[in-house]
Write a protein that holds these residues in place. Structure first.
Motif, short mmCIF file in Angstrom:
data_model
loop_
_atom_site.label_atom_id
_atom_site.label_comp_id
_atom_site.label_asym_id
_atom_site.label_seq_id
_atom_site.Cartn_x
_atom_site.Cartn_y
_atom_site.Cartn_z
N THR A 125 0.83 -1.28 0.09
CA THR A 125 -0.07 0.14 0.11
C THR A 125 0.88 1.39 0.00
OG1 THR A 125 -0.05 0.01 2.46
CG2 THR A 125 -1.99 -1.19 1.34
N VAL A 126 0.34 2.33 -0.69
CA VAL A 126 1.19 3.50 -0.57
C VAL A 126 1.09 4.23 0.52
CG1 VAL A 126 1.24 5.86 -1.78
CG2 VAL A 126 0.70 3.81 -3.14
N LYS A 127 2.23 4.73 1.10
CA LYS A 127 2.52 5.29 2.53
C LYS A 127 2.37 6.64 2.31
CE LYS A 127 1.90 1.68 5.11
NZ LYS A 127 0.73 1.61 5.87
N ASP A 128 3.22 7.35 1.49
CA ASP A 128 3.22 8.86 1.08
C ASP A 128 3.36 9.00 -0.48
OD1 ASP A 128 3.34 11.49 2.04
OD2 ASP A 128 5.39 11.22 2.06
N ILE A 129 2.86 10.25 -0.88
CA ILE A 129 3.04 10.96 -2.08
C ILE A 129 3.52 12.09 -2.07
CG2 ILE A 129 1.78 11.44 -4.41
CD1 ILE A 129 -0.22 8.98 -3.78
N ILE A 130 4.49 12.54 -2.70
CA ILE A 130 4.91 13.94 -2.81
C ILE A 130 4.82 14.67 -4.18
CG2 ILE A 130 7.25 13.30 -3.15
CD1 ILE A 130 8.12 15.41 -1.10
N GLU A 131 4.51 15.80 -4.18
CA GLU A 131 4.45 16.50 -5.52
C GLU A 131 5.58 17.36 -5.39
OE1 GLU A 131 2.01 20.06 -7.67
OE2 GLU A 131 0.97 18.72 -5.96
N VAL A 132 6.48 17.16 -6.67
CA VAL A 132 7.70 17.66 -6.91
C VAL A 132 7.66 18.84 -7.78
CG1 VAL A 132 10.07 16.94 -7.76
CG2 VAL A 132 8.52 15.12 -7.03
N PRO A 133 7.83 19.83 -7.09
CA PRO A 133 7.97 21.36 -7.81
C PRO A 133 8.81 21.60 -8.57
CG PRO A 133 8.92 21.49 -5.25
CD PRO A 133 8.40 20.03 -5.72
N ASN A 134 8.77 22.50 -9.71
CA ASN A 134 9.79 22.80 -10.75
C ASN A 134 10.20 21.62 -11.67
OD1 ASN A 134 10.12 25.51 -9.47
ND2 ASN A 134 11.23 24.42 -7.84
N THR A 135 9.25 20.75 -11.79
CA THR A 135 9.53 19.69 -12.66
C THR A 135 8.31 19.36 -13.60
OG1 THR A 135 8.73 17.91 -11.16
CG2 THR A 135 11.12 18.39 -10.95
N SER A 136 8.36 18.53 -14.86
CA SER A 136 7.52 18.29 -15.58
C SER A 136 7.67 16.81 -16.13
CB SER A 136 7.44 19.22 -16.88
OG SER A 136 6.55 18.92 -17.65
N GLY A 137 7.23 15.91 -15.37
CA GLY A 137 7.17 14.70 -15.60
C GLY A 137 8.55 13.96 -15.21
N PRO A 138 8.77 13.37 -14.01
CA PRO A 138 10.14 12.96 -13.63
C PRO A 138 10.35 11.38 -14.24
CG PRO A 138 8.34 12.55 -11.83
CD PRO A 138 7.84 13.40 -12.96
N HIS A 139 10.76 11.61 -15.71
CA HIS A 139 10.59 10.27 -16.42
C HIS A 139 12.18 9.65 -16.01
CE1 HIS A 139 11.94 7.90 -20.08
NE2 HIS A 139 10.49 7.80 -20.20
N CYS A 140 13.15 10.40 -15.58
CA CYS A 140 14.27 9.70 -15.27
C CYS A 140 14.43 9.10 -13.81
CB CYS A 140 15.52 11.01 -15.21
SG CYS A 140 16.16 11.60 -16.69
N ALA A 141 13.23 9.25 -13.09
CA ALA A 141 13.07 8.68 -11.89
C ALA A 141 12.74 7.22 -11.83
CB ALA A 141 12.03 9.49 -11.01
N ARG A 187 11.82 15.25 -16.83
CA ARG A 187 11.65 14.83 -18.40
C ARG A 187 11.78 16.15 -19.07
NH1 ARG A 187 10.31 10.69 -21.64
NH2 ARG A 187 10.86 11.11 -24.04
N PHE A 188 11.12 17.20 -18.73
CA PHE A 188 10.99 18.35 -19.70
C PHE A 188 11.46 19.62 -18.74
CE2 PHE A 188 7.81 15.37 -21.54
CZ PHE A 188 8.43 14.96 -22.68
N SER A 189 11.84 20.42 -19.42
CA SER A 189 12.18 21.75 -18.73
C SER A 189 11.18 22.60 -18.52
CB SER A 189 13.59 22.47 -19.24
OG SER A 189 14.52 21.64 -19.35
N VAL A 190 11.05 23.42 -17.49
CA VAL A 190 9.85 24.39 -17.40
C VAL A 190 10.36 25.54 -16.48
CG1 VAL A 190 7.82 22.65 -17.24
CG2 VAL A 190 9.24 23.02 -15.25
N PRO A 191 9.57 26.76 -16.60
CA PRO A 191 10.40 27.65 -15.95
C PRO A 191 9.98 27.48 -14.31
CG PRO A 191 8.62 28.47 -17.62
CD PRO A 191 8.58 27.11 -17.49
N LEU A 192 11.09 28.05 -13.65
CA LEU A 192 10.97 27.70 -12.18
C LEU A 192 9.81 28.19 -11.56
CD1 LEU A 192 14.70 28.44 -11.33
CD2 LEU A 192 13.74 26.32 -11.62
N GLY A 193 9.07 27.39 -10.58
CA GLY A 193 7.99 28.00 -9.90
C GLY A 193 6.84 28.06 -11.11
N HIS A 194 6.89 27.21 -12.06
CA HIS A 194 5.84 26.91 -13.11
C HIS A 194 5.20 28.38 -13.53
CE1 HIS A 194 5.83 22.66 -13.31
NE2 HIS A 194 5.88 22.60 -11.97
N GLN A 195 6.09 29.58 -13.57
CA GLN A 195 5.62 30.83 -13.95
C GLN A 195 5.39 30.56 -15.41
OE1 GLN A 195 4.71 33.29 -11.71
NE2 GLN A 195 4.91 31.79 -10.21
#
Length: 453
Positions: free
Chosen positions: A12-28, A43-51
């Motif tokens: 069962t899943v014990k914790d989920i974390i949202e990873v800021p400043n990323t767009s699809g952690p494909h390398c993970a 996987r993809f580059s995005v502006p910091l803070g998703h601005q």
């Protein structure tokens, strides 16, 4: 762009974390030797803070962020320790070092052209992209010394500003997988758009770093000379589209070939091709039994195929794809089973079953504040307009209030806040109960012996 941690005692899943400043952690997700860190590159580059930032400002305002995540086993919580603002490229796959390379990790890049349109063409202009080679212990020390910026509450290392610990290794363009050999001596990059595999030496890389044998910088990161780090190039005849490599107990490598639809077995020490077997069709990833570890099992490999064409009964436009089980215990590989799967089977781990120590029935926890282990203790407690139900589930009934005329009914006033605690009193394997309130999209499962709220 999230990561989860699963308890293999209960699956069962014990914790989920949202990873800021990323767009699809494909390398993970790759993990350091003793789970000091879980690394999650984007996987993809995005502006910091998703601005918002215009694509015309891509090179200036977009970044490819890698996150170093820790897991507190006692609290069962994931936490982002720090992030690294890598250049605005795409990051495909990654692996952690082993043994002599245990403090290091590698990840592949593409679109180092920093193209923003017509990517299949414009992101493949240069002959070479890079592998990012980094020392996570050095990065950890940099954070301890305060060599980072604060970006939206995250500790962010900028390589052009906070020097050290990160290097670039030139590699054939648009690489897919990068895989560390079980002895930790080499990392193998798969060319994808170049029909060859490149074996790089960690030892040679360490020497080049020590001697500062650099071929300039890119985005503030030193570039190692290809010839200084490369051990050998391997180009199996007519094998096209190498993507991902796994290993057996004898140190042999197994690489999927996306375009020529096969798995190729070869020797990383010599580059000699030893065997090849066709698969159906276009494999991306593969997973060998403990094939990512320092001691692979060497019996089985699963080819995770991206396409199946007409292999299975049609179920509409979205076809079943395929996984194929391959016996790799002998000199020659043999496909022994094919299974239909959802598209697109993508990465996996295979470990020995005796390492899994599951809980088959939850043990009684007399200190659990919400548990009810005797049906006569089932009760409904009212505190103003808040209602707490301490109930039980058993074959095949609910008891919410043992003393009520209708013990399996919960009666409340409109507007009450209702909290339902249920204990499964069937201390027997496989007797799972469920509880749902259909119109409210509430649905929970209570396993044998478990209390859920």
């Amino acid at each position: 762009s999230r990561a989860a941690v699963m308890d293999l005692k209960t699956f069962t899943v014990k914790d989920i974390i949202e990873v800021p400043n990323t767009s699809g952690p494909h390398c993970a997700a790759f993990v350091t030797e003793n789970t000091e860190y879980l690394f999650l590159p984007t996987r993809f580059s995005v502006p910091l803070g998703h601005q918002y930032a215009s694509l015309d400002e891509y090179s200036e305002k977009y970044r490819g962020v890698m996150s170093a995540v820790t897991f507190n086993e006692k609290a069962q919580k994931l936490h982002i320790a720090y992030q690294v603002a890598l250049p605005p490229w795409s990051y495909d796959l990654s692996d952690a070092g082993k043994k002599i390379s245990k403090d290091w990790a590698v990840l592949t890049t593409y679109n180092t052209e920093e193209a923003t349109t017509n990517l299949e063409i414009n992101a493949s202009q240069e002959d070479r992209d890079f592998i990012v080679l980094f020392n996570w212990k050095e990065l950890e020390n940099m954070v301890k010394e305060g060599k980072y910026d604060n970006v939206g509450g995250q500790k962010m290392i900028f390589p052009e500003k906070h020097k050290g610990g990160i290097y670039l290794v030139p590699v054939a363009k648009s690489p897919h997988g990068v895989d560390v050999t079980p002895d930790g001596k080499y990392f193998i990059a798969s060319g994808k758009l170049a029909p060859l595999l490149t074996v790089f030496s960690f030892e040679k890389a360490f020497q080049a770093i020590e001697k500062k044998e650099f071929a300039g910088e890119r985005n503030g990161i030193p570039i190692l000379k290809y010839e200084s780090v490369m051990e050998r190039e391997v180009n199996p005849e007519n094998a096209l589209g190498p993507l991902h490599t796994q290993f057996d107990d004898k140190g042999m490598a197994y690489t999927t070939m996306f375009i020529s639809s096969e798995v190729v077995k070869w020797n990383p020490e010599t580059g000699e091709v030893l065997d090849r077997v066709p698969v159906q069709y276009s494999p991306g990833h593969a997973v060998a039994a403990e094939g990512d570890t320092v001691s692979p099992d060497g019996k089985y490999l699963v080819s995770l195929n991206k396409l199946a064409k007409d292999s299975y009964l049609s179920v509409g436009p979205s076809h079943p794809e395929s996984m194929q089980l391959i016996d790799i215990s002998g000199e020659k590989m043999k496909v022994i089973q094919s299974s239909p799967v959802d598209p697109e089977p993508h990465y996996g781990q295979m470990i020995k079953a005796d390492k899994i120590k599951t809980v088959e029935v939850y043990p009684k926890d007399e200190n659990h504040p919400n548990a009810v282990y005797n049906q006569k203790d089932a009760r409904i407690v009212r505190k103003g307009n808040e209602v707490h139900v301490y109930g039980i589930a058993m074959r095949s009934k609910f008891i919410f209030d043992a003393n009520a005329k209708r013990p399996d009914v919960i009666e409340v006033n409109e507007g009450d806040k209702v909290v339902v605690h249920l204990t499964n009193l069937d201390f027997d394997e496989d007797i799972t109960h469920g509880f749902a309130i259909n119109q409210y999209n509430l649905n929970m499962e209570i396993q044998p012996g478990q209390t859920n709220t």
